[in-house]
Design a protein around this motif. Structure first.
Motif, PDB file in Angstrom:
ATOM      1  N   ILE A 448       0.897  -1.126  -0.097  1.00  0.00           N
ATOM      2  CA  ILE A 448       0.063  -0.171   0.110  1.00  0.00           C
ATOM      3  C   ILE A 448       0.761   1.210  -0.069  1.00  0.00           C
ATOM      4  CG2 ILE A 448      -1.777   1.307   1.388  1.00  0.00           C
ATOM      5  CD1 ILE A 448      -2.544  -1.523   2.435  1.00  0.00           C
ATOM      6  N   ASN A 449       0.939   1.853  -1.099  1.00  0.00           N
ATOM      7  CA  ASN A 449       1.808   2.965  -1.089  1.00  0.00           C
ATOM      8  C   ASN A 449       1.274   3.822  -2.318  1.00  0.00           C
ATOM      9  OD1 ASN A 449       3.782   2.445  -3.659  1.00  0.00           O
ATOM     10  ND2 ASN A 449       4.063   0.649  -2.285  1.00  0.00           N
ATOM     11  N   ALA A 450       1.945   5.317  -2.219  1.00  0.00           N
ATOM     12  CA  ALA A 450       1.082   6.318  -3.163  1.00  0.00           C
ATOM     13  C   ALA A 450       1.599   5.938  -4.616  1.00  0.00           C
ATOM     14  CB  ALA A 450       1.963   7.654  -2.724  1.00  0.00           C
ATOM     15  N   GLU A 451       3.233   5.380  -4.768  1.00  0.00           N
ATOM     16  CA  GLU A 451       3.614   5.134  -6.312  1.00  0.00           C
ATOM     17  C   GLU A 451       2.841   4.059  -6.747  1.00  0.00           C
ATOM     18  OE1 GLU A 451       7.838   3.198  -7.013  1.00  0.00           O
ATOM     19  OE2 GLU A 451       8.010   5.109  -6.799  1.00  0.00           O
ATOM     20  N   ALA A 452       2.526   3.006  -6.203  1.00  0.00           N
ATOM     21  CA  ALA A 452       1.875   1.871  -6.761  1.00  0.00           C
ATOM     22  C   ALA A 452       0.363   2.546  -6.992  1.00  0.00           C
ATOM     23  CB  ALA A 452       1.743   0.710  -5.693  1.00  0.00           C
ATOM     24  N   ALA A 453      -0.352   3.142  -6.204  1.00  0.00           N
ATOM     25  CA  ALA A 453      -1.462   3.891  -6.706  1.00  0.00           C
ATOM     26  C   ALA A 453      -1.686   4.606  -7.814  1.00  0.00           C
ATOM     27  CB  ALA A 453      -2.247   4.550  -5.448  1.00  0.00           C
ATOM     28  N   GLN A 454      -0.555   5.576  -8.065  1.00  0.00           N
ATOM     29  CA  GLN A 454      -0.437   6.339  -9.121  1.00  0.00           C
ATOM     30  C   GLN A 454      -0.460   5.701 -10.331  1.00  0.00           C
ATOM     31  OE1 GLN A 454       2.532   9.018  -7.192  1.00  0.00           O
ATOM     32  NE2 GLN A 454       1.447  10.739  -8.317  1.00  0.00           N
ATOM     33  N   LYS A 455       0.511   4.496 -10.199  1.00  0.00           N
ATOM     34  CA  LYS A 455       0.635   3.827 -11.483  1.00  0.00           C
ATOM     35  C   LYS A 455      -0.642   2.874 -11.765  1.00  0.00           C
ATOM     36  CE  LYS A 455       5.571   3.177 -11.000  1.00  0.00           C
ATOM     37  NZ  LYS A 455       6.762   2.308 -10.476  1.00  0.00           N
ATOM     38  N   ASP A 456      -1.457   2.759 -11.074  1.00  0.00           N
ATOM     39  CA  ASP A 456      -2.728   1.658 -11.414  1.00  0.00           C
ATOM     40  C   ASP A 456      -3.913   2.829 -11.843  1.00  0.00           C
ATOM     41  OD1 ASP A 456      -4.921   0.246 -11.336  1.00  0.00           O
ATOM     42  OD2 ASP A 456      -4.602  -0.574  -9.343  1.00  0.00           O
ATOM     43  N   PRO A 457      -4.488   2.572 -12.856  1.00  0.00           N
ATOM     44  CA  PRO A 457      -5.586   3.669 -13.061  1.00  0.00           C
ATOM     45  C   PRO A 457      -6.873   3.091 -12.462  1.00  0.00           C
ATOM     46  CG  PRO A 457      -4.965   1.763 -15.105  1.00  0.00           C
ATOM     47  CD  PRO A 457      -4.036   2.025 -14.006  1.00  0.00           C
ATOM     48  N   ASN A 458      -6.857   2.047 -11.981  1.00  0.00           N
ATOM     49  CA  ASN A 458      -8.141   1.557 -11.067  1.00  0.00           C
ATOM     50  C   ASN A 458      -7.824   1.965  -9.647  1.00  0.00           C
ATOM     51  OD1 ASN A 458      -9.417   0.808 -13.535  1.00  0.00           O
ATOM     52  ND2 ASN A 458      -8.319  -1.004 -13.467  1.00  0.00           N
ATOM     53  N   SER A 459      -6.815   2.492  -9.182  1.00  0.00           N
ATOM     54  CA  SER A 459      -6.612   2.517  -7.754  1.00  0.00           C
ATOM     55  C   SER A 459      -7.438   3.748  -7.220  1.00  0.00           C
ATOM     56  CB  SER A 459      -5.159   3.108  -7.616  1.00  0.00           C
ATOM     57  OG  SER A 459      -5.152   4.679  -8.127  1.00  0.00           O
ATOM     58  N   LEU A 460      -7.371   3.599  -5.873  1.00  0.00           N
ATOM     59  CA  LEU A 460      -8.232   4.719  -5.085  1.00  0.00           C
ATOM     60  C   LEU A 460      -7.715   6.128  -5.345  1.00  0.00           C
ATOM     61  CD1 LEU A 460     -10.292   4.701  -2.732  1.00  0.00           C
ATOM     62  CD2 LEU A 460      -8.379   4.185  -1.006  1.00  0.00           C
ATOM     63  N   PHE A 461      -6.591   6.290  -5.566  1.00  0.00           N
ATOM     64  CA  PHE A 461      -5.766   7.596  -5.901  1.00  0.00           C
ATOM     65  C   PHE A 461      -6.737   8.131  -7.071  1.00  0.00           C
ATOM     66  CE2 PHE A 461      -2.973  10.156  -8.368  1.00  0.00           C
ATOM     67  CZ  PHE A 461      -2.677  11.356  -7.245  1.00  0.00           C
ATOM     68  N   HIS A 462      -6.848   7.504  -8.028  1.00  0.00           N
ATOM     69  CA  HIS A 462      -7.263   8.125  -9.449  1.00  0.00           C
ATOM     70  C   HIS A 462      -8.736   8.296  -9.243  1.00  0.00           C
ATOM     71  CE1 HIS A 462      -3.758   8.383 -11.572  1.00  0.00           C
ATOM     72  NE2 HIS A 462      -3.367   7.088 -11.329  1.00  0.00           N
ATOM     73  N   TYR A 463      -9.260   7.438  -8.195  1.00  0.00           N
ATOM     74  CA  TYR A 463     -10.909   7.458  -7.895  1.00  0.00           C
ATOM     75  C   TYR A 463     -11.173   8.777  -7.078  1.00  0.00           C
ATOM     76  CZ  TYR A 463     -15.570   6.130  -6.985  1.00  0.00           C
ATOM     77  OH  TYR A 463     -17.105   5.775  -6.848  1.00  0.00           O
ATOM     78  N   TYR A 464     -10.249   9.249  -6.263  1.00  0.00           N
ATOM     79  CA  TYR A 464     -10.221  10.401  -5.474  1.00  0.00           C
ATOM     80  C   TYR A 464     -10.096  11.698  -6.722  1.00  0.00           C
ATOM     81  CZ  TYR A 464     -10.548   9.202  -0.633  1.00  0.00           C
ATOM     82  OH  TYR A 464     -10.785   8.964   0.752  1.00  0.00           O
ATOM     83  N   ARG A 465      -9.295  11.480  -7.475  1.00  0.00           N
ATOM     84  CA  ARG A 465      -9.160  12.294  -8.570  1.00  0.00           C
ATOM     85  C   ARG A 465     -10.459  12.763  -9.300  1.00  0.00           C
ATOM     86  NH1 ARG A 465      -5.124  11.422 -12.653  1.00  0.00           N
ATOM     87  NH2 ARG A 465      -5.250  13.804 -13.115  1.00  0.00           N
ATOM     88  N   GLN A 466     -11.174  11.518  -9.712  1.00  0.00           N
ATOM     89  CA  GLN A 466     -12.457  11.738 -10.347  1.00  0.00           C
ATOM     90  C   GLN A 466     -13.469  12.290  -9.569  1.00  0.00           C
ATOM     91  OE1 GLN A 466     -13.699   7.981 -12.144  1.00  0.00           O
ATOM     92  NE2 GLN A 466     -11.720   7.180 -12.089  1.00  0.00           N
ATOM     93  N   LEU A 467     -13.587  11.864  -8.168  1.00  0.00           N
ATOM     94  CA  LEU A 467     -14.635  12.433  -7.439  1.00  0.00           C
ATOM     95  C   LEU A 467     -14.388  14.076  -7.109  1.00  0.00           C
ATOM     96  CD1 LEU A 467     -14.766   9.867  -4.555  1.00  0.00           C
ATOM     97  CD2 LEU A 467     -16.486  10.512  -5.852  1.00  0.00           C
ATOM     98  N   ILE A 468     -13.001  14.614  -6.824  1.00  0.00           N
ATOM     99  CA  ILE A 468     -12.735  15.986  -6.932  1.00  0.00           C
ATOM    100  C   ILE A 468     -13.134  16.591  -8.277  1.00  0.00           C
ATOM    101  CG2 ILE A 468     -10.793  17.404  -6.763  1.00  0.00           C
ATOM    102  CD1 ILE A 468      -9.609  15.459  -4.802  1.00  0.00           C
ATOM    103  N   ALA A 469     -12.646  16.215  -9.384  1.00  0.00           N
ATOM    104  CA  ALA A 469     -13.300  16.559 -10.738  1.00  0.00           C
ATOM    105  C   ALA A 469     -14.558  16.696 -11.023  1.00  0.00           C
ATOM    106  CB  ALA A 469     -12.487  15.836 -11.818  1.00  0.00           C
ATOM    107  N   LEU A 470     -15.513  15.670 -10.412  1.00  0.00           N
ATOM    108  CA  LEU A 470     -16.911  15.643 -10.512  1.00  0.00           C
ATOM    109  C   LEU A 470     -17.335  17.017  -9.457  1.00  0.00           C
ATOM    110  CD1 LEU A 470     -18.851  13.821 -11.574  1.00  0.00           C
ATOM    111  CD2 LEU A 470     -19.185  12.841  -9.031  1.00  0.00           C
ATOM    112  N   ARG A 471     -16.730  16.999  -8.410  1.00  0.00           N
ATOM    113  CA  ARG A 471     -17.259  18.213  -7.631  1.00  0.00           C
ATOM    114  C   ARG A 471     -16.951  19.670  -8.268  1.00  0.00           C
ATOM    115  NH1 ARG A 471     -18.046  18.712  -2.460  1.00  0.00           N
ATOM    116  NH2 ARG A 471     -17.801  20.659  -1.429  1.00  0.00           N
ATOM    117  N   LYS A 472     -15.893  19.585  -9.076  1.00  0.00           N
ATOM    118  CA  LYS A 472     -15.367  21.002  -9.770  1.00  0.00           C
ATOM    119  C   LYS A 472     -16.465  21.304 -10.838  1.00  0.00           C
ATOM    120  CE  LYS A 472     -10.765  21.201  -8.526  1.00  0.00           C
ATOM    121  NZ  LYS A 472     -11.207  21.401  -6.981  1.00  0.00           N
TER     122      LYS A 472
END
Length: 549
Positions: A448-472
């Motif tokens: 569980i680390n940020a680097e692995a999450a950034q590399k995985d398009p289905n990760s939690l990190f990228h899901y948070y990006r989608q949620l934030i973009a949805l808000r904007k």
């Protein structure tokens, strides 16, 4: 009324555990600057920065020795200015932590106050005579023991609602209040964008100082006499008038024991106090007879009732702050989701969906965005938090809880769960430091680390990006009306958001079983979800879906 801070997403940084730039094992300000592009990629708008002021670190920086200086371990004021400039270059604002219910006992004000009863600084703090050889009241401190510390030189006691090294400031003193407003102005003039105010609803105390109802620990509960005290709104309006009204700020008050009705007073737009408050009701679900130290099971209906009361209560007046976790709370997935390897990411996405689709300003705690979890250390010697260490000592020594019982509470709810270093990579110590970290890194950093999450398009990190973009992109997310569905359902949290003729349906499965419901809605299209849906009203374990109606 539309406001930028309603539309923002806030990210909390606990500097000691965020990123260490110089290998001394302690996160620092340059380490934050190094990660600014990461935060910009995530899409956040505001950093809430936990204290970086000069401090002896009795309570990890929440005991401030000098409000206008930077802690040596964190760097210099030049480092701070460079970080502030880099944040602003990325379009990110900085919200400082304002800790003015108490200072450190090493602050110059307190050393002067303690030096003599005739000192002009004496009334900067709360000094009282004892009663029959006992403290002035029976109040217990939040970190254990009495809330009063005896001072032999003056034969008086000073009040400390937290550690004895955190004496409470006396807000009855107009001179003290002026000092606080001056230091706030100093930071705002420097360019910071607002304040998160630590336990700010405790600054006004009942002047009669009555005893409190005796608790299981043997001390009295003083909270009725300093939560939302008699002059609190006078003080907050004065602070706004003297300082905050002169700047375009974001402000949030941490307020234990605050009710919805009180929150309206603190955050109503015509009240001229604060933008929003942090309440504790949802993070207190499952508290046992000794609070979080002997937790019990909780029900989803409890959580829904609390969230809905705040959503509906602040619908027209005031504003909500939304959070699952922070530096004082355990990791969100371990607390409210399922941190098993099978469901960690899915339940993390479900929790994120729920929080970011509620009405209010969402807060992300460092590491939450890629799914960090609680840590289960084996020995009390591995823990660093003063609250945890004192609780372990007090509850076991008095026979109130066994070692195994309180360790269960520590593993589930202790503050060090959120304070283990951010896991940046699968390198040693999670890439947090090249040295020895001040507190051990959670061993699961390999997976569980940020680097692995950034590399995985289905990760939690990228899901948070989608949620934030949805808000904007959708005013509905920020300003839409909330309406709870299925209020008695213990597995599904369902609600609608509606705004200017548009409506969305949010469905979150908090259970480990597939759930099917009949809902009287026609679904137009899917907005976002943590899995590809099978059919609109069938949800697999920890599934979340958002639909346009």
């Amino acid at each position: 009324m539309k406001q930028w801070w309603k539309e923002a997403v806030v990210y909390q940084i606990y500097p000691r555990s965020f990123n260490d730039s110089n290998g001394d094992g302690i996160g620092d300000i340059q380490g934050i600057t190094e990660k600014m592009s990461y935060l910009a990629e995530l899409g956040i708008d505001v950093i809430w920065l936990s204290p970086v002021y000069d401090s002896p670190n009795d309570d990890n920086g929440y005991d401030i020795r000098d409000y206008r200086a930077i802690m040596d371990e964190f760097g210099t004021m030049d480092d701070f200015d460079a970080m502030l400039e880099e944040a602003h270059r990325h379009g990110i604002k900085i919200m400082m932590d304002l800790v003015v219910n108490h200072s450190s006992d090493e602050h110059q004000w307190f050393m002067e106050s303690r030096s003599s009863k005739d000192s002009p600084y004496r009334d900067y703090y709360i000094w009282k005579k004892g009663k029959d050889g006992q403290p002035p009241t029976n109040w217990g401190a939040f970190f254990g023991g009495s809330a009063w510390q005896y001072d032999e030189a003056s034969d008086e006691y000073y009040l400390h609602l937290f550690s004895k090294k955190q004496p409470d400031l006396n807000w009855e003193s107009e001179t003290l209040r002026r000092e606080v407003y001056d230091l706030m102005t100093y930071w705002l003039d420097k360019g910071v964008d607002g304040f998160r105010m630590d336990v700010i609803n405790m600054i006004s105390k009942d002047p009669s100082y009555p005893d409190g109802q005796t608790q299981g620990t043997g001390y009295g509960d003083g909270t009725p006499f300093f939560f939302n005290g008699p002059r609190i709104h006078e003080f907050m309006q004065e602070m706004n008038r003297e300082v905050l009204s002169k700047y375009d700020t974001i402000t949030v008050g941490e307020m234990p024991g605050v009710s919805v009705e009180e929150a309206k007073l603190y955050t109503g737009e015509d009240r001229n106090e604060l933008n929003m408050v942090f309440h504790f009701e949802h993070v207190d679900v499952g508290n046992g007879s000794f609070g979080k130290w002997n937790p019990t099971d909780w029900k989803l209906t409890e959580l829904k009732t609390i969230f809905s009361r705040w959503q509906e209560g602040l619908e027209e007046e005031g504003w909500n702050s939304l959070y699952w976790s922070n530096h004082d709370q355990p990791r969100a997935i371990s607390r409210f989701g399922n941190d098993s390897p099978e469901y960690r990411v899915r339940s993390g996405k479900m929790l994120a969906t729920l929080l970011h689709l509620l009405k209010g300003t969402p807060y992300i705690y460092q590491g939450e965005e890629f799914g960090m979890t609680n840590v289960a250390f084996d020995s009390i010697d591995q823990y660093r938090d003063i609250e945890t260490l004192n609780a372990y000592r007090d509850y076991t020594s008095k026979g109130l809880l066994t070692h195994d019982e309180i360790f269960r509470g520590i593993h589930e709810r202790g503050r060090d769960n959120s304070r283990t270093p951010v896991q940046w990579s699968d390198e040693a110590h999670g890439g947090f430091t090249t040295g020895t970290p001040w507190i051990e890194v959670n061993p699961n950093y390999v997976d569980i680390n940020a680097e692995a999450a950034q590399k995985d398009p289905n990760s939690l990190f990228h899901y948070y990006r989608q949620l934030i973009a949805l808000r904007k992109a959708n005013p509905l997310v920020v300003y839409g009306k909330y309406e709870l569905l299925l209020p008695e359902d213990e597995a599904i949290y369902a609600f609608t958001r509606s705004f200017e003729g548009e409506a969305w349906l949010v469905l979150c499965n908090f259970s480990g079983d597939t759930q099917q419901r009949d809902l009287p809605y026609d679904v137009k299209e899917r907005v976002i979800g943590n899995m590809e849906p099978i059919e609109p009203f069938t949800l697999r374990p920890y599934e979340a879906q958002v639909y346009k109606l």
